[in-house]
Design a protein around this motif. Structure first.
Motif, short mmCIF file in Angstrom:
data_model
loop_
_atom_site.label_atom_id
_atom_site.label_comp_id
_atom_site.label_asym_id
_atom_site.label_seq_id
_atom_site.Cartn_x
_atom_site.Cartn_y
_atom_site.Cartn_z
N LYS A 83 55.07 42.77 105.35
CA LYS A 83 55.88 41.75 106.01
C LYS A 83 57.37 42.07 105.91
N PHE A 84 57.76 42.70 104.83
CA PHE A 84 59.16 43.08 104.61
C PHE A 84 59.21 44.49 104.02
N GLN A 85 60.24 45.25 104.38
CA GLN A 85 60.40 46.59 103.82
C GLN A 85 61.86 47.00 103.91
N VAL A 86 62.35 47.60 102.84
CA VAL A 86 63.68 48.19 102.84
C VAL A 86 63.51 49.69 102.60
N LEU A 87 64.09 50.49 103.48
CA LEU A 87 64.02 51.94 103.37
C LEU A 87 65.41 52.53 103.26
N LYS A 88 65.48 53.68 102.64
CA LYS A 88 66.73 54.43 102.67
C LYS A 88 66.68 55.38 103.87
N THR A 89 67.85 55.68 104.40
CA THR A 89 67.94 56.61 105.52
C THR A 89 67.21 57.90 105.18
N GLY A 90 66.34 58.35 106.12
CA GLY A 90 65.60 59.58 105.91
C GLY A 90 64.21 59.40 105.34
N GLN A 91 63.93 58.23 104.77
CA GLN A 91 62.60 57.99 104.25
C GLN A 91 61.61 57.74 105.39
N SER A 92 60.34 57.91 105.08
CA SER A 92 59.31 57.67 106.09
C SER A 92 58.43 56.51 105.65
N MET A 93 57.78 55.89 106.63
CA MET A 93 56.84 54.84 106.31
C MET A 93 55.94 54.58 107.51
N TYR A 118 49.70 47.13 121.10
CA TYR A 118 51.10 47.40 121.43
C TYR A 118 51.98 47.30 120.18
N TRP A 119 53.06 48.06 120.19
CA TRP A 119 54.12 47.91 119.19
C TRP A 119 55.43 47.60 119.89
N TYR A 120 56.06 46.50 119.44
CA TYR A 120 57.36 46.08 119.97
C TYR A 120 58.37 46.02 118.83
N ARG A 121 59.63 46.15 119.18
CA ARG A 121 60.71 45.79 118.27
C ARG A 121 61.53 44.69 118.90
N GLN A 122 62.06 43.81 118.03
CA GLN A 122 62.85 42.68 118.51
C GLN A 122 64.18 42.68 117.79
N ASP A 123 65.25 42.79 118.55
CA ASP A 123 66.60 42.81 118.01
C ASP A 123 67.39 41.67 118.64
N ALA A 147 63.58 57.56 108.76
CA ALA A 147 64.19 56.30 109.17
C ALA A 147 65.71 56.40 109.32
N ALA A 148 66.22 55.68 110.30
CA ALA A 148 67.66 55.61 110.58
C ALA A 148 68.10 54.15 110.61
N PRO A 149 69.37 53.87 110.28
CA PRO A 149 69.84 52.48 110.32
C PRO A 149 69.60 51.80 111.66
N SER A 150 69.60 52.56 112.76
CA SER A 150 69.36 51.99 114.09
C SER A 150 67.93 51.46 114.24
N GLN A 151 67.06 51.79 113.30
CA GLN A 151 65.69 51.30 113.35
C GLN A 151 65.50 50.01 112.55
N THR A 152 66.58 49.50 112.01
CA THR A 152 66.55 48.18 111.40
C THR A 152 66.21 47.16 112.48
N SER A 153 65.12 46.42 112.28
CA SER A 153 64.64 45.54 113.32
C SER A 153 63.46 44.74 112.79
N THR A 172 56.93 42.57 111.00
CA THR A 172 57.43 43.29 109.82
C THR A 172 58.95 43.37 109.96
N ARG A 173 59.63 42.83 108.97
CA ARG A 173 61.10 42.89 108.99
C ARG A 173 61.53 44.12 108.22
N LEU A 174 62.08 45.12 108.92
CA LEU A 174 62.46 46.40 108.32
C LEU A 174 63.97 46.55 108.29
N THR A 175 64.46 46.90 107.11
CA THR A 175 65.89 47.19 106.96
C THR A 175 66.02 48.63 106.48
#
Lengths: 110, 112
Positions: free
Chosen positions: B9-19, B33-38, B81-87, B107-110
């Protein structure tokens, strides 16, 4: 390019004050128009599908209508629990993948 | 019925990490389907799978990969992962193309 525009972006109503949300679209060959409700922190919840101009669907205080260029979501005598973001999506042409509008945030004050 | 289940439901990643984001549906739907919402951007389609064994790119596929593991499960992978993928990421499923979607709770990803 298919376009779906929702208005207004935000709407504040008093409990019991009826109003309408708008979804206008410019697409070639409408296949279906969908309305969803999204509560904060949750995924969208499907409400209605409309397929042709003149069609209407109702659910409790909500009534969706469709013309050749737009759809309205009418909310009659809203209650605070109707507060949510309402999303419109349009499916057109040869693709069954819908294009979503940006939504209308509705707040109903008691 | 659980409907569409997403983890985590929630995840915090550092830049460059994978998940990998997991999604499973129990409604015997063919399409997923997979969507992102910003904020201010609405829902944007990343990838979709019309049926088991097929996947296709959506509007914003760069930086993502997907796997339709079986009819029930559809995963989304971020390789670096990149900061632009925060969503907020939503998985959805549908029985037929003209029917409404059933969405998961997101899933709220930062990415920091």
């Amino acid at each position: 390019e298919d376009q779906v525009t929702q208005s207004p972006e935000a709407l504040r109503l008093q409990e019991g004050e009826s109003s309408s949300l708008n979804c206008s679209y410019t697409v070639s060959g409408l296949r279906g128009l969908f309305w969803y409700r999204q509560d904060p922190g949750k995924g969208p919840e499907f409400l209605f599908t409309l397929y042709s101009a003149g069609e209407e669907k109702e659910k409790e205080r909500l009534k969706a209508t469709l013309t050749k260029k737009e759809s309205f979501l009418h909310i009659t005598a809203p209650k605070p629990e109707d507060s949510a973001t309402y999303l419109c999506a349009v499916q057109a042409g040869g693709s069954y993948i819908p294009t979503f509008g940006r939504g209308t945030s509705l707040i109903v004050h008691p | 019925n659980a409907g569409v289940t997403q983890t985590p439901k929630f995840q915090v990643l550092k830049t460059g990490q994978s998940m990998t984001l997991q999604c499973a549906q129990d409604m015997n739907h063919n399409s997923m389907y997979w969507y992102r919402q910003d904020p201010g951007m609405g829902l944007r389609l990343i990838y979709y799978s019309a049926s088991e064994g097929t996947t296709d790119k959506g509007e914003v596929p760069n930086g993502y990969n997907v796997s339709r593991l079986n009819k029930r499960e559809f995963s989304l992978r971020l390789e670096s992962a990149a900061p632009s993928q925060t969503s907020v990421y939503f998985c959805a499923s549908s029985d037929k193309g003209s029917y409404g979607y059933t969405f998961g709770s997101g899933t709220r990803l930062t990415v920091v």
